[in-house]
Write a protein that holds these residues in place. Sequence first.
Motif, PDB file in Angstrom:
ATOM      1  N   LEU A 271      52.925  -9.152  67.220  1.00  0.00           N
ATOM      2  CA  LEU A 271      53.944  -8.102  67.333  1.00  0.00           C
ATOM      3  C   LEU A 271      53.334  -6.711  67.138  1.00  0.00           C
ATOM      4  N   ASN A 272      52.046  -6.574  67.381  1.00  0.00           N
ATOM      5  CA  ASN A 272      51.406  -5.250  67.286  1.00  0.00           C
ATOM      6  C   ASN A 272      52.220  -4.261  68.119  1.00  0.00           C
ATOM      7  N   PRO A 273      52.656  -3.136  67.510  1.00  0.00           N
ATOM      8  CA  PRO A 273      53.530  -2.197  68.228  1.00  0.00           C
ATOM      9  C   PRO A 273      52.918  -1.666  69.531  1.00  0.00           C
ATOM     10  N   LEU A 274      51.588  -1.682  69.615  1.00  0.00           N
ATOM     11  CA  LEU A 274      50.949  -1.179  70.836  1.00  0.00           C
ATOM     12  C   LEU A 274      50.869  -2.250  71.929  1.00  0.00           C
ATOM     13  N   ARG A 275      51.499  -3.407  71.674  1.00  0.00           N
ATOM     14  CA  ARG A 275      51.468  -4.493  72.658  1.00  0.00           C
ATOM     15  C   ARG A 275      52.859  -4.964  73.097  1.00  0.00           C
TER      16      ARG A 275
END
Length: 451
Positions: A271-275
């Motif tokens: 759930l990395n915000p940049l992904r």
Amino acid sequence: MDTPPAPARLSSARSGPLKGLARVPGDKSISHRALILGALAEGVTEIEGLLEGDDVRRTAAAMAAFGADVARLGESAAGGGRWRVTGRGRFVEPTDVVDCGNAGTGVRLIMGAAAGFDLAATFTGDGSLRGRPMNRVLKPLGEMGARWVCRSGGRLPLTLQGGGLRHVAYRLPEPSAQVKSAILLAGLNGAGCHVFEPEATRDHTEKMLTGFGAQLDVVEEAGGRRITLAGGQRLTGARVEVPADPSSAAFPLVAALITPGSEVTVPGMLLNPLRIGLLETLGEMGANLSVTHVRETGGELIGDVTARHSALKGVDVPPERAPSMIDEYPILAVAAAFAEGPTVMRGLEELFVKESDRYALMLAGLRACGVEVADDRAQAMMTVVGVSPGNHPVAGGARVTTHGDHRIAMSHLVMGLNAEAPIEVDEPGMIATSFPGFVSLMRGLGAEIGG
Ligand code: S3P
């Protein structure tokens, strides 16, 4: 492990409700980096849940060629591979050509890493990779002092001579995590670097470098980032747990959204915000998505993501979201084909230079399947004119040319699950570059996909 030969074509047909758990393979970006950082580090790196697609296997073989001891220990409990990389703290000169297959991430990151050492290495890849621009990494590596000979237009095959690098301060002209990572990996064994990215891109290299013991400074600035890394840093082997790849999860999740009666859960998704720009966009489209059991592993947030069949509506996707969903536009376009009203996608320049010209292939594939699409390539913008009212099947009944692009193949196979007539794709064997087991996973959920 023997893999049965891939059929020449695959097709998908209108399916009943998709149900169940979709255990998608490990993240491709993190898998490449785990092997490369493991090989650069001193000591043992243990990797759980490594993606065992063709792209990553090429990187594993490349790391062995640069002197690391790379071993597959078996299967991880949660799926994927358990691998051990014993690094020497440096690269040695490979004795043969390094073939990165289809993998842009593999070759660009490895070139960056290799540039930090006094060695020559020759890189090549498959027909797609040999057609992709390497200038974007060669320019900063050249400013640092690396030299090379290559085909015209910065194309592979290419022989790189590394070593004796200078410090560089570089502003990324295009939002590319691959270019950023190549500079950071070169700077690590050179004289350091300062990278400014006006738009933030996936930050796995920064996070994982920290996990392997490097010091770097990241400052957020107006949507972008300034990253400063001192040279001559030593990495120490680490343990890496690879979460499920959101770019692969996108296929079963969108399949559930467009197929009536469906409910599919992807456990342990990164759930990395940049992904996760796609999740944000689908949410705006009215998708019934829920994220539960959010937890942290190895410095990354992960969670279980459930998608239920939804009445989608078209939206305007802002260009600044592109870096966080760059690989997901093909499958977003499929979701948009079933939505009510137009979906406008802007800032698509980078799609022109992926494993294929994804902009051109999506346009052709959607149109062949009876979906109305407005093309504005000059503005790097595409509008999928959705159906009205929502969730009407698309016509389908097409044979789609994928140019060997795994994501183009998977996107069209998903579209076929709620099409009036089956959709066929060529070169389905290429799906294994990023998502081995895609067909059996989708069939297990109830998808009608066959050879
Ligand atoms: C990747 C970065 C992206 C993405 C690719 C993986 C990475 O490419 O499309 O699939 O792991 O750094 P660009 O850096 O070219 O945008």
